[in-house]
Design a protein around this motif. Sequence first.
Motif, PDB file in Angstrom:
ATOM      1  N   SER A  47     -17.428  -3.561  -9.576  1.00 32.83           N
ATOM      2  CA  SER A  47     -18.295  -4.465 -10.346  1.00 32.83           C
ATOM      3  C   SER A  47     -17.813  -5.907 -10.287  1.00 32.83           C
ATOM      4  CB  SER A  47     -18.371  -4.001 -11.803  1.00 32.83           C
ATOM      5  OG  SER A  47     -17.078  -4.022 -12.401  1.00 32.83           O
ATOM      6  N   GLU A  99     -19.751   3.815 -10.619  1.00 36.15           N
ATOM      7  CA  GLU A  99     -19.680   2.369 -10.370  1.00 36.15           C
ATOM      8  C   GLU A  99     -20.532   1.989  -9.171  1.00 36.15           C
ATOM      9  OE1 GLU A  99     -18.413  -0.125 -11.965  1.00 36.15           O
ATOM     10  OE2 GLU A  99     -17.445   0.998 -13.574  1.00 36.15           O
ATOM     11  N   GLN A 124     -24.206   2.097 -10.193  1.00 34.47           N
ATOM     12  CA  GLN A 124     -24.626   1.017 -11.085  1.00 34.47           C
ATOM     13  C   GLN A 124     -24.654  -0.344 -10.402  1.00 34.47           C
ATOM     14  OE1 GLN A 124     -21.716   1.457 -14.213  1.00 34.47           O
ATOM     15  NE2 GLN A 124     -23.063   2.781 -15.454  1.00 34.47           N
ATOM     16  N   ASN A 125     -23.851  -0.540  -9.377  1.00 36.21           N
ATOM     17  CA  ASN A 125     -23.682  -1.885  -8.816  1.00 36.21           C
ATOM     18  C   ASN A 125     -24.269  -2.069  -7.422  1.00 36.21           C
ATOM     19  OD1 ASN A 125     -21.721  -3.434 -10.777  1.00 36.21           O
ATOM     20  ND2 ASN A 125     -20.922  -1.334 -10.645  1.00 36.21           N
ATOM     21  N   SER A 167     -19.155  -2.881  -2.478  1.00 36.42           N
ATOM     22  CA  SER A 167     -20.017  -1.706  -2.304  1.00 36.42           C
ATOM     23  C   SER A 167     -20.539  -1.626  -0.877  1.00 36.42           C
ATOM     24  CB  SER A 167     -21.188  -1.779  -3.280  1.00 36.42           C
ATOM     25  OG  SER A 167     -20.739  -1.784  -4.615  1.00 36.42           O
TER      26      SER A 167
END
Length: 738
Positions: free
Chosen positions: A651, A695, A698-699, A657
Motif C-alpha cells: 500500500s 493487500e 485492495q491496492n 503490485s
Amino acid sequence: MRDVVCQLIDKMTTQPEPSADTSASSSTLDRCLEVLRGAKSDSEQFAALLLVTKCARAGELDDSTRHKIFDAVGFTFPNRLLFSTSTPDGCPAHLFRSLGVTLLACFCTDPTLAVHPQVLNKIPIFNEIVHTPCAEGSKDYPSMVDDTYQCLVGILASPQGAKHLILGDTVSSLCQAYLNHNHGWEQALQILISLLTLLPAKCWKKSSTDLKRLLTKLTLDFSELEDERKFQLAEILPTFLPPSSIVLESSWGNDCLKYLCNGLFKILSSKLSIAQRDPALKLGACLAHTYGSTWIVAEKRAERARFLALLVNLACVEMRMALEVPEPLESRQAFVTACYSLVEMGIEECTKEERPLLKRDQKLQLIQVMQEACGAVMYYLQQRGWEKIEDPFTLASVRLIGAWLAEETSCLKKEVIGLLPFLVHYMRTWYQRGVACRGLSKEVSQMALLSSKWGAVWPGDAIRFLLPAMCHLSAEEGARRVLLSEGVSALLCDYYLQQWDVFSSEDAEPAETRSAAELSLQSCCGVFLNLVVTEPSIIGQEPCFASLLTHLMKSLPNLDSKDGHMVLLANIVTLGLMMSRLLADAPVMQENFSRDFFSAVIRFLRHSHMASSNSDSNKPSISLSERYADAWEEISELWFLGVQAFSSCVSLLPWLSTLVLESGWLQDLLCLLDQVSPASVGSDMVTVLQALLTELTQNSKPCRELILQRGGLEKANLYGMAALEQCLAELYLTKDPV
C-alpha cells in the motif's frame, strides 16, 4: 695418524710465544689455523682440523673467530669427513663424521652460516645421528650427538630455520629420539616444543604419524607418573595438541584424551601448591578452547559431568580470588585468561539442548557459580577497564562477558546496564583504531602493531565478541535505552558496512575471515531488527539508517545470485523490508532505485515452498524447496516476518503490485494453493499469505482480477482466509476499481 698429530703439535710448540696483548687461547687457535692452511695432505689436514676442534671447544668463540675458522676450513673437507666410509686402524668408526659435525656445530652458531646450503643439505645426516642409538661402549658418540643438537639449534635460531627443519623431516627424527630415549632426548623435546610453537600446522602435516606416537606417550606418562615430571608435562602438553579436531576422530586420540582426563583429575582433586595446580588448569583450558567439552571422556556420563563441574568451579574460584583481591593482577593475567576458557566451556555446556552432559540441577548450580565469577569480571572492567583499554587482558575479559551475556541477560541486570557505556566505548575505540590501521600501508601497520604490547594479537574487531549479546540486550528496554544513548546504532551501521567489504572481497581475504564477517553481518541484522521493531521512530531520525537501507538495496541483488548464504540473505531481505515500511517516502525508495532490490526480495520469498507428492493423500502437500530446507530452522521466522513486511509495503509503494504480477509470484502462489492439500498448509502460512493476497486485492485492480479469475473466493473459503474472502466479496459486489 698419531705420528702426524704429534709432529704438528711439535711444530706448534716451536712457534714464537704470543705477545702480551694476545690471549693464549686465541694464539693457539691462530697457530692451529696456520698449520691447517699449510697442510700438504689429507692426514695433515685431518690432524690440523682435530686440533682446531679441540681449540674451538676450549671456550666460546666470537663471530670474528668463527669466520676465521670457516675461511680456513671451508666446506669441502668437512663434507668429505661426513661422507667418508673408512677410518684409520684403531680409531672409532664415526671419527671422521664426528669431526665434521663438530666443525658444522661451530659454524651453526653464526646465523648466516646456519642456513648456508652446505649446512642445510646436512639435515638428513643430523636426523640420522639423533635417532640412532649410541652403541654400547662408545665413549665419543654422545659427543657427536651433542654437536648435532647444537647444529639443529643453530638452524632453528636462524630465519626460516624452522621451515627447513620441518621440510627436512627433523620432527620425525626428534620424536623417535625421545621415544627411544636416545642420548640427548631432553634436547630433542625442547627443539620439538620450539618447532610446534612456531609452525604447529606444518609440523602435524609433515610428521603426523610420529607426533601421534609422541603425544600418546606424553599423555600416558602424564596419567601414570606421580612425581614432579607430571607437572612438567602439564606445562608442555598444550604445545603438542594438534591444531585440528583429529584427536576427536580417532581411537589413538580417544586414548590420549582418557590419559589427559585421568591425569588432570588426579591433580585437581588433590591439595597442591599454586605452582602445581596452575599448569593443570591451563592444560584443561587449552583443551576447552580447542575442543569445547568434547575432550572430556569417561566411561560414565556422571564421571564426565563431575569432572566438567570440577574444572569450571575451580576456574570460577580462581577468577574471583584474582579479580576481587586488591593485589597486583599482572602476574596472574595469563592464568586468569585460561580460567576464562573453562568458564566459556561451562556456559556452552549449560546452554546445550541436545544430549546435554549436565542434568538440570547441575546446570543451575554451575550457572550460579559462573554468575558470581562473571560478576567479578564486570566489577573489574567497571573499575579498571577504562584505564586499561590497551591491555590484552581487558579484551579477554570483554570476550568472556560477551559469551555470558549472549546466553544470560536476566541476571545481574543492574551491573550489566552499568557496564554498557564502557562496552560501547571499548567497541568504538578499537573499531576506530582498526579503521585507522587499515588506512595505513601493510608494512607501516605491521610495524606499529609489533611495537605495541599486543605483539601478534590485534583486537581491531572486538565488536564481534559482543554482537550476540547486543542482539539480546537490544530487545530489553532498559539496556536498549543505554545502547541508543551511547550511539551504538551509528557504530554498528559503520561496522556493518566495513564487514560487508570484508565479506565481499573474495580475492583479498581468506575464506575464514569472510566466514567470520558473514556471521557478524547476521548478528548486526539481528540488532537492527530489534531496533526497527521496538524503536521505529529512530529509523527516520538517525541518518545512519538511511545509509544502511541504501546499502542493503544495492547489495541484495548481488548476494541473491550466490549460493550458500541463505541465512544472511534472509536477514537482509527482512531487515530491508522492515526499514522500507518506515522510510517509504525517502529518496532511496523510488522505483528506479529500489526495483532491483524488491525483485530480489520477491525471488527469495517466492521460491521457498513447492508441492510434493504424498502417498498418504490424494493431493500433494506443501513442502520446502531444496535450497531452503537446510537453513529453514534459522530463517523460518525471518521468512514469515519478511512476507508480512512485504504485504505492508504494497500500500505504501503503488508500483510494487505491478512488480508482483510481472515476476509471476502471484500466479505461482495461486497455482500452489490449487495443487496442495489445505490440511498440509500450516496456520502461520495461511495467516501471512492471506495478508499478502488481501493487500494485493485492495491496492491493485489487475491483481484482484487475477485472484478472482483463479478462484480466489473458493480458495479463501477452502483455506479459512476469512479476511480475504470478505475483501474479495465486497470488491466483487461493488465493482469499485482500485
